[in-house]
Design a protein around this motif. Structure first.
Motif, mmCIF file in Angstrom:
data_model
loop_
_atom_site.group_PDB
_atom_site.id
_atom_site.type_symbol
_atom_site.label_atom_id
_atom_site.label_comp_id
_atom_site.label_asym_id
_atom_site.label_seq_id
_atom_site.Cartn_x
_atom_site.Cartn_y
_atom_site.Cartn_z
ATOM 1 N N ASP A 347 30.838 -0.434 -21.389
ATOM 2 C CA ASP A 347 31.701 0.020 -20.299
ATOM 3 C C ASP A 347 30.919 0.003 -18.990
ATOM 4 O O ASP A 347 29.725 0.324 -18.963
ATOM 5 C CB ASP A 347 32.210 1.438 -20.573
ATOM 6 N N GLN A 348 31.621 -0.370 -17.911
ATOM 7 C CA GLN A 348 30.976 -0.421 -16.606
ATOM 8 C C GLN A 348 31.352 0.809 -15.793
ATOM 9 O O GLN A 348 32.519 1.210 -15.751
ATOM 10 C CB GLN A 348 31.380 -1.695 -15.855
ATOM 11 N N ILE A 349 30.348 1.383 -15.165
ATOM 12 C CA ILE A 349 30.588 2.578 -14.354
ATOM 13 C C ILE A 349 30.029 2.351 -12.961
ATOM 14 O O ILE A 349 29.140 1.528 -12.745
ATOM 15 C CB ILE A 349 29.938 3.828 -14.976
ATOM 16 N N VAL A 350 30.572 3.107 -12.015
ATOM 17 C CA VAL A 350 30.099 3.059 -10.626
ATOM 18 C C VAL A 350 28.828 3.900 -10.543
ATOM 19 O O VAL A 350 28.772 5.030 -11.042
ATOM 20 C CB VAL A 350 31.176 3.588 -9.674
ATOM 21 N N LEU A 351 27.801 3.361 -9.906
ATOM 22 C CA LEU A 351 26.507 4.027 -9.861
ATOM 23 C C LEU A 351 26.330 4.919 -8.645
ATOM 24 O O LEU A 351 25.543 5.864 -8.676
ATOM 25 C CB LEU A 351 25.386 2.991 -9.899
ATOM 26 N N SER A 352 27.037 4.655 -7.557
ATOM 27 C CA SER A 352 26.885 5.471 -6.344
ATOM 28 C C SER A 352 28.149 5.384 -5.508
ATOM 29 O O SER A 352 29.005 4.527 -5.735
ATOM 30 C CB SER A 352 25.671 5.014 -5.525
ATOM 31 N N GLY A 353 28.243 6.282 -4.518
ATOM 32 C CA GLY A 353 29.415 6.295 -3.636
ATOM 33 C C GLY A 353 30.620 6.972 -4.254
ATOM 34 O O GLY A 353 31.747 6.751 -3.807
ATOM 35 N N MET A 354 30.421 7.804 -5.275
ATOM 36 C CA MET A 354 31.567 8.431 -5.949
ATOM 37 C C MET A 354 32.288 9.454 -5.075
ATOM 38 O O MET A 354 33.439 9.789 -5.324
ATOM 39 C CB MET A 354 31.114 9.110 -7.247
ATOM 40 N N ALA A 364 35.183 -3.321 -4.796
ATOM 41 C CA ALA A 364 34.575 -4.641 -4.977
ATOM 42 C C ALA A 364 33.271 -4.425 -5.738
ATOM 43 O O ALA A 364 32.255 -4.049 -5.142
ATOM 44 C CB ALA A 364 34.320 -5.301 -3.626
ATOM 45 N N PRO A 365 33.288 -4.583 -7.057
ATOM 46 C CA PRO A 365 32.092 -4.262 -7.853
ATOM 47 C C PRO A 365 30.941 -5.189 -7.554
ATOM 48 O O PRO A 365 31.112 -6.400 -7.415
ATOM 49 C CB PRO A 365 32.582 -4.417 -9.289
ATOM 50 N N GLN A 366 29.762 -4.614 -7.412
ATOM 51 C CA GLN A 366 28.539 -5.363 -7.197
ATOM 52 C C GLN A 366 27.633 -5.137 -8.411
ATOM 53 O O GLN A 366 27.296 -3.997 -8.724
ATOM 54 C CB GLN A 366 27.818 -4.893 -5.921
ATOM 55 N N LYS A 367 27.273 -6.189 -9.100
ATOM 56 C CA LYS A 367 26.454 -6.079 -10.285
ATOM 57 C C LYS A 367 25.067 -5.581 -9.882
ATOM 58 O O LYS A 367 24.347 -6.238 -9.123
ATOM 59 C CB LYS A 367 26.337 -7.421 -10.992
ATOM 60 N N ALA A 368 24.680 -4.438 -10.397
ATOM 61 C CA ALA A 368 23.363 -3.848 -10.098
ATOM 62 C C ALA A 368 22.441 -4.119 -11.258
ATOM 63 O O ALA A 368 22.264 -3.320 -12.161
ATOM 64 C CB ALA A 368 23.491 -2.357 -9.851
ATOM 65 N N THR A 369 21.846 -5.308 -11.221
ATOM 66 C CA THR A 369 20.994 -5.713 -12.359
ATOM 67 C C THR A 369 19.762 -4.819 -12.508
ATOM 68 O O THR A 369 19.302 -4.563 -13.616
ATOM 69 C CB THR A 369 20.543 -7.163 -12.187
ATOM 70 N N ASP A 370 19.259 -4.353 -11.350
ATOM 71 C CA ASP A 370 18.102 -3.486 -11.468
ATOM 72 C C ASP A 370 18.460 -2.165 -12.084
ATOM 73 O O ASP A 370 17.715 -1.567 -12.830
ATOM 74 C CB ASP A 370 17.494 -3.264 -10.081
ATOM 75 N N LYS A 371 19.682 -1.681 -11.806
ATOM 76 C CA LYS A 371 20.139 -0.442 -12.418
ATOM 77 C C LYS A 371 20.361 -0.593 -13.902
ATOM 78 O O LYS A 371 20.103 0.282 -14.701
ATOM 79 C CB LYS A 371 21.433 0.036 -11.728
#
Length: 376
Positions: A347-354, A364-371
């Motif tokens: 499952d994909q979740i939002v990492l910031s800006g909630m 507009a999802p941005q893939k955060a590969t480092d995350k």
């Protein structure tokens, strides 16, 4: 007729004026998202603990009397058999002398009784005196021998009581507080002991687990019985009162047989080596217990929102819409939460800006590969 040209002029000017533009919707916010990973993680729980020596005994007088001498000071280390207190022995030495005198008298009386038997025996055999006199003499001899045994027992008792006037250390260890000073009158019935003696070469650290924690703790280790599970338990750490970690690791060796009805907890004992004597009986601290979580879902704490005692994440749904999902946290490892349910791996979740998101909002999802790498 002049009105018509004016009207045509007005229409011409209106047609040449710029047309109002329609307002365009702002673009969806670009926010970093990452797929949830699962793995085996170790969390740590801390439990208040009390520390006791492997041997912790009270030193009490076994006879009454005035305390003549105190051979040790508080906190001193003593070896088993070393004298630590001396009670006035004069009354007990006098009692021993009296018991010895009674023994000598009983032995003398037995000697006289034996002489009487020896004298009457041939006279009875020659029928000079009656058999009754010899029987009486033999009975007197038996009484005299019984008096000797009784006198010997009194001597032994007096010797034991005299020995009790010198109080020796029953085990090797450290002396606690000296509650009685030289000159004090002490008795076996005193409420307070003379002192406490603790052997702290090894220490026992006691802590308690609630029923829920104990079930989780017990189920993750192999073995069908508690004895088998004890052999597979990992070592535990001890945090001292100042928050520092004790240098030695401990091993859980005893689990109580039942839960305490009043607290609903079960007591567990861990054994720690204490070669330098840093730990003493009566110390307190915390036991740090490790718990392994297999296939736990790992969610960064920074990607969660807490509302009304519940924790949520914003999961990415169809058409790039976000959905607020409650999660059940079972532990924490570093900066990550370990999630039991509410999400699944991938499952994909939002990492910031909630803070600026709402249910059903398009992003507009941005893939955060480092995350993502940080989650694994």
């Amino acid at each position: 007729m002049k009105i018509i040209p004016l009207a045509l002029l007005a229409l011409t000017l209106y047609g040449c004026s710029p047309k109002p533009q329609t307002q365009q919707a702002p673009p969806p916010p670009a926010l970093p998202v990452a797929a949830i990973a699962s793995g085996t993680q170790t969390t740590y729980q801390e439990y208040p603990a009390s520390i006791e020596g492997t041997v912790n005994v009270e030193v009490r007088p076994q006879v009454s009397g005035a305390l003549d001498k105190v051979f040790v000071d508080e906190g001193a280390f003593v070896s088993a058999g070393q004298p630590i207190f001396k009670i006035n022995e004069q009354p007990y030495r006098a009692a021993l002398n009296n018991a010895l005198a009674s023994l000598h008298a009983a032995e003398a009386a037995a000697g006289n009784a034996q002489l009487e038997v020896d004298k009457l025996t041939p006279l009875v055999e020659n029928k000079v005196v009656s058999d009754y006199q010899l029987k009486t003499a033999k009975a007197s001899l038996q009484v005299a021998k019984a008096n000797i045994e009784s006198a010997k027992a009194n001597v032994s008792t007096a010797q034991i009581n005299l020995g009790y006037t010198l109080i020796k250390a029953p085990v090797s260890g450290y002396i606690g507080r000296l509650l009685k000073k030289q000159g004090s009158l002490v008795t076996p019935q005193d409420v307070d002991a003379l002192t406490q003696l603790s052997d702290v070469h090894d220490v026992h650290v006691y802590f308690s687990l609630g029923e829920k924690d104990f079930v989780a703790f017990k189920e993750q280790y192999p073995g069908t019985t508690l004895k088998e599970k004890l052999q597979h338990l990992p070592t535990v750490s001890l945090l001292l009162a100042d928050g520092s970690q004790y240098a030695k690791q401990g091993k859980i060796d005893v689990i109580d047989g039942q839960f305490d009805k009043n607290t609903g907890a079960i007591t567990i004992r861990a054994n720690f080596a204490n070669p330098d004597g840093l730990l003493r009986a009566g110390n307190t601290g915390k036991v740090r217990l490790s718990l392994q979580h297999t296939d736990a879902l790992i969610v960064p704490e920074s990607a969660t929102v807490e509302m009304q005692d519940k924790v949520f994440v914003f999961a990415l749904a169809d058409s790039n819409k976000v959905k607020k999902v409650p999660i059940n946290i079972v532990g924490k490892s570093g900066e990550n939460y370990l999630v039991k349910d509410g999400l699944k791996a991938g499952d994909q979740i939002v990492l910031s800006g909630m803070d600026h998101l709402a249910e059903g909002m398009v992003i507009a999802p941005q893939k955060a590969t480092d995350k993502v790498a940080a989650l694994k």
